[in-house]
Enzyme design. Structure first.
Site, PDB file in Angstrom:
ATOM      1  CB  THR A   1      48.529  38.604  25.194  1.00  9.97           C
ATOM      2  OG1 THR A   1      47.594  39.078  25.319  1.00  9.97           O
ATOM      3  CG2 THR A   1      49.317  40.352  25.645  1.00  9.97           C
TER       4      THR A   1
ATOM      5  CE  LYS B   1      43.729  39.983  28.303  1.00  8.83           C
ATOM      6  NZ  LYS B   1      44.411  38.075  28.409  1.00  8.83           N
TER       7      LYS B   1
ATOM      8  CG  ASP C   1      43.637  33.014  33.802  1.00  9.17           C
ATOM      9  OD1 ASP C   1      43.164  33.351  32.511  1.00  9.17           O
ATOM     10  OD2 ASP C   1      43.470  31.919  34.178  1.00  9.17           O
TER      11      ASP C   1
ATOM     12  N   GLY D   1      33.020  40.557  26.431  1.00  2.00           N
ATOM     13  CA  GLY D   1      32.748  39.163  27.546  1.00  2.00           C
ATOM     14  C   GLY D   1      31.824  39.073  28.148  1.00  2.00           C
TER      15      GLY D   1
HETATM   16  P1  ITT Z   1      44.223  35.787  26.271  1.00  2.00           P
HETATM   17  O1  ITT Z   1      44.576  33.805  27.165  1.00  2.00           O
HETATM   18  O2  ITT Z   1      44.484  35.053  25.288  1.00  2.00           O
HETATM   19  O3  ITT Z   1      44.784  36.641  26.625  1.00  2.00           O
HETATM   20  P2  ITT Z   1      41.541  35.327  27.504  1.00  2.00           P
HETATM   21  O4  ITT Z   1      40.081  36.008  26.524  1.00  2.00           O
HETATM   22  O5  ITT Z   1      40.848  33.205  28.053  1.00  2.00           O
HETATM   23  O6  ITT Z   1      42.557  35.926  26.101  1.00  2.00           O
HETATM   24  P3  ITT Z   1      41.402  36.639  30.315  1.00  2.00           P
HETATM   25  O7  ITT Z   1      41.773  35.429  30.657  1.00  2.00           O
HETATM   26  O8  ITT Z   1      41.733  37.892  30.385  1.00  2.00           O
HETATM   27  O9  ITT Z   1      41.765  35.936  28.608  1.00  2.00           O
HETATM   28  O10 ITT Z   1      39.679  36.465  29.953  1.00  2.00           O
HETATM   29  C1  ITT Z   1      39.270  35.272  30.223  1.00  2.00           C
HETATM   30  C2  ITT Z   1      37.171  35.739  29.965  1.00  2.00           C
HETATM   31  O11 ITT Z   1      36.845  35.643  31.251  1.00  2.00           O
HETATM   32  C3  ITT Z   1      37.368  35.801  28.679  1.00  2.00           C
HETATM   33  O12 ITT Z   1      37.149  35.187  28.082  1.00  2.00           O
HETATM   34  C4  ITT Z   1      36.317  36.792  28.890  1.00  2.00           C
HETATM   35  O13 ITT Z   1      35.300  35.952  28.679  1.00  2.00           O
HETATM   36  C5  ITT Z   1      35.704  37.097  30.257  1.00  2.00           C
HETATM   37  N1  ITT Z   1      36.411  37.884  30.613  1.00  2.00           N
HETATM   38  C6  ITT Z   1      37.884  38.511  31.479  1.00  2.00           C
HETATM   39  N2  ITT Z   1      37.512  40.303  31.223  1.00  2.00           N
HETATM   40  C7  ITT Z   1      37.080  40.719  30.915  1.00  2.00           C
HETATM   41  C8  ITT Z   1      36.378  41.635  31.008  1.00  2.00           C
HETATM   42  O14 ITT Z   1      37.040  43.144  31.352  1.00  2.00           O
HETATM   43  N3  ITT Z   1      34.903  42.392  31.288  1.00  2.00           N
HETATM   44  C9  ITT Z   1      34.451  41.035  30.682  1.00  2.00           C
HETATM   45  N4  ITT Z   1      34.624  39.711  30.563  1.00  2.00           N
HETATM   46  C10 ITT Z   1      35.476  39.667  30.737  1.00  2.00           C
END
Ligand code: ITT
Length: 190
Positions: free
Chosen positions: A7, A12, A68, A149
């Protein structure tokens, strides 16, 4: 011991470093010279976590892990799931994603959902996965302004407020990511 976290997200990184502790020096992609976006072409969270971890291992030969996360809504057959970041648009448009989720669930009684985080760890070339899950419900309207999110729409089981109405510490103590990282710590300390 050095370990790469796939990352560049500082938020994170600090969350994970705080839990995993001082026995491990956790470094980011940038610090090991990976500046390109790692393809996330998997059909599931498990596949994407694995793809990212393997990419880092193949390019550096170092111990590493990748995560993920997705929101899985029962009435939508697990959607948005692996597409959580890009549910409504190509970008990470949280407001549009939340509007779309509310629209899809308009008039739907079953609001059950869960957040799931999968972490793929590669140590000495051997891969293993851990996960963290938090069950809950999708609210009928957004509430709160903390987190990010889907947090304003997610009410964890046993609570009557959304993640966005909780303090960061309170959310982390019960969240999918918090639980997955705790499981990672256990595996690392074995
Ligand atoms: P990176 O790949 O750059 O790490 P990302 O945004 O894709 O970032 P994640 O895989 O952790 O990261 O999350 C995917 C999506 O899921 C993220 O864009 C949010 O829309 C949602 N999400 C993840 N964790 C969340 C949380 O704790 N609370 C609310 N929404 C979340």
């Amino acid at each position: 011991m050095k370990i790469v976290f796939a990352t560049n997200n500082q938020h994170k990184l600090s969350e994970v470093s705080a839990v995993v502790g001082s026995d491990f020096e956790i470094v980011t992609l940038r610090e090991v010279g990976i500046t390109e976006d790692i393809p996330e072409t998997g059909a599931t969270l498990d596949e994407n976590a694995s793809l990212k971890a393997r990419y880092v291992y193949e390019h550096t030969g170092l111990d590493c892990f990748a995560d993920d996360t997705g929101l899985e809504v029962e009435a939508l057959n697990g959607a948005p799931g692996v597409r959580s970041a890009r549910y409504a648009t190509d970008g990470h448009d949280f407001a549009a994603n939340n509007r779309k989720l509310l629209a899809e669930l308009e008039g739907v009684d079953n609001r059950k959902a869960r957040f799931r985080t999968v972490i793929s760890l590669i140590r000495n070339g051997v891969e293993q996965q851990v996960e963290g899950i938090v069950e809950g419900d999708i609210a009928t309207a957004e509430a709160g302004c903390g987190g990010f999110g889907y947090d304003p729409l997610f009410i964890p089981k046993g609570y009557d407020v959304t993640f966005a109405e909780m303090s960061a510490d309170e959310k982390n103590s019960i969240s999918h990511r918090g639980r997955a990282v705790a499981a990672l710590k256990e595996v690392l300390n074995k």
